[in-house]
Enzyme design. Structure first.
Site, short mmCIF file in Angstrom:
data_model
loop_
_atom_site.label_atom_id
_atom_site.label_comp_id
_atom_site.label_asym_id
_atom_site.label_seq_id
_atom_site.Cartn_x
_atom_site.Cartn_y
_atom_site.Cartn_z
N CYS B 20 41.80 29.73 35.75
CA CYS B 20 42.36 31.04 36.10
C CYS B 20 43.40 31.43 35.04
O CYS B 20 43.81 30.61 34.22
CB CYS B 20 42.99 31.00 37.47
SG CYS B 20 44.24 29.74 37.65
N CYS B 23 46.50 29.33 34.83
CA CYS B 23 46.33 27.99 34.26
C CYS B 23 46.43 28.05 32.75
O CYS B 23 46.99 27.16 32.11
CB CYS B 23 44.98 27.40 34.68
SG CYS B 23 44.62 27.58 36.42
#
Lengths: 347, 87
Positions: B20, B23
């Site tokens: 994502c 991250c």
């Protein structure tokens, strides 16, 4: 001076600055109409009653109103959420019976900090702890569907009654959908490898945070959320302001208005593949309502966009078999359709 | 002979996340922190969900330093990461 305030703030456990800002907030909030009137009538000297003047008046009243509400509520929710972690939520849900578990799980879905990108690890963590699939789904439905930003915006643009109905119906859908999935014993439609995942509980960090840090979390969430969504809000209100005072154009109205039974299902069918966060969808909802779409249909559309989306389905496909995905989408969509109908016909 | 013991062990930093946006931000921030601190460290991105679950993490992104989970579910600032790495 600044150092003094910061020191005093620390001394008062972080409450000093918020308690200083709150009275200012209250005075501002309750005087927005006179301030807007003053700007329009006395500074810009526009003729009251003309469409343009009323549009701008609405805009400069609504933008600060919604912003003030957002900041206060997101700050409060930020502090409140610091008391909830995924680990604690999981511990609370372990061993709960089906229906009670669904209710608790939906409520915790609203309160636990959650990002849809964590849906898979959360799902695996819950399954591994032995929490029933149905209870897990109540959480996964409630968490994105009931959102504090959408709540504030609905309250600001359409009134508190609409906002409360949004929360209550959203919760009901999450509870009942999870309960039905649980009743059908769909555990066997979870990808087989899921049950072999073992998590390491020793590695969990014990989160001990002070109250001051909780207040800090409040600031952080205001910063993060408001910083990200203010543009959508201004666009949403600008559209609402444009509609203010106009008779709705009956453009989409004939298609998705109150008289057509297929309005709600059609709106949901359009909404499911779409993905947007709650803030981004509100401008679209205000356009729909401006174009004569009834409130229930617009709300159903909003719920289907934020609760069901193609990217989410693709993510869930990693851990669920298609039977369970179909059941999940079908049950939630049916719930939203019922909410839309209730709104359109009963209200 | 265990070759590993011959050279000084690098710090092992793992960024856990399934890809994502947050991250990726965390991975970037960690690299900045490591560079600014001039640390001898291997920054490894872990995207495999089973491996992530082995750390007992339910909220991504998470940060693991030498096998210990130090951050989960948020992206700390570069300054905070530096503090975590020097502790």
């Amino acid at each position: 001076m600044k150092e003094k305030i910061i020191a005093l703030n620390r001394h008062m456990n972080g409450w000093f600055i918020p308690s200083l800002l709150l009275p200012i907030w209250i005075v501002l909030y309750w005087n927005l109409q006179p301030i807007a009137d003053f700007v329009i009538d006395d500074i810009v000297k526009m003729t009251a009653g003309t469409h343009l003047a009323e549009t701008i008046r609405f805009f400069i009243f609504e933008v600060p109103k919604v912003m003030l509400l957002l900041v206060l509520i997101i700050f409060g929710v930020g502090i409140l959420r610091s008391y909830f972690t995924t680990e604690k939520t999981r511990a609370m849900l372990e061993g709960k019976s089906l229906f009670t578990g669904n209710i608790l799980s939906s409520l915790l879905g609203i309160l636990t900090p959650f990002c849809s990108c964590s849906a898979i690890p959360l799902f695996l963590g819950f399954v591994e702890a032995g929490i029933p699939i149905g209870v897990t789904f109540s959480f996964l439905i409630a968490a994105p569907m009931i959102n504090e930003v959408a709540l504030v915006l609905l309250a600001g643009l359409f009134g508190w009654k609409v906002a409360v109905i949004y929360v209550v119906t959203g919760l009901t859908i999450a509870i009942l959908s999870g309960w039905i999935i649980g009743k059908f014993k769909m555990e066997k439609y979870v990808a087989d490898w899921v049950y072999s995942v073992k998590t390491n509980h020793e590695n969990e960090i014990e989160d001990k945070i002070t109250f001051q840090e909780r207040i800090q979390k409040g600031y952080e969430s205001v910063n993060e959320i408001v910083g990200k969504i203010w543009v959508y809000i201004i666009i949403g209100i600008a559209i609402g302001a444009g509609a203010h005072g106009y008779v709705p154009e009956d453009f989409l109205g004939s298609l998705l208005g109150n008289d057509n039974w297929y309005g709600v299902p059609l709106a949901i069918l359009i909404g499911i593949p779409m993905y947007s966060n709650a803030a981004g969808i509100i401008p679209i909802v205000s356009v729909l309502i401006e174009k004569g779409v009834s409130l229930g249909t617009a709300l159903a559309f909003m719920m289907s966009v934020i609760a069901l989306s193609l990217p989410e389905i693709i993510i869930l496909k990693k851990v669920l078999k298609w039977q369970l995905i179909t059941a999940f989408v079908g049950i939630v969509a049916t719930g939203i359709i019922i909410v839309g109908f209730i709104f359109n016909y009963v209200m | 002979m265990d070759l590993k013991n011959l050279k000084p062990a690098n710090m092992e930093i793992k960024v856990l996340g399934t890809g994502c946006a947050k991250c990726k931000t965390l991975e970037k921030q960690v690299n900045v922190a490591v560079e600014e601190l001039n640390l001898k460290a291997d920054v490894i991105k872990v995207e495999d969900i089973v491996e992530i679950m082995n750390f007992g993490v339910m909220t991504t992104p998470a940060l693991v330093v030498d096998g210990k989970v130090v951050v989960k579910g948020k992206v700390p600032s570069v300054a905070d990461i530096k503090e975590l790495l020097t502790k």
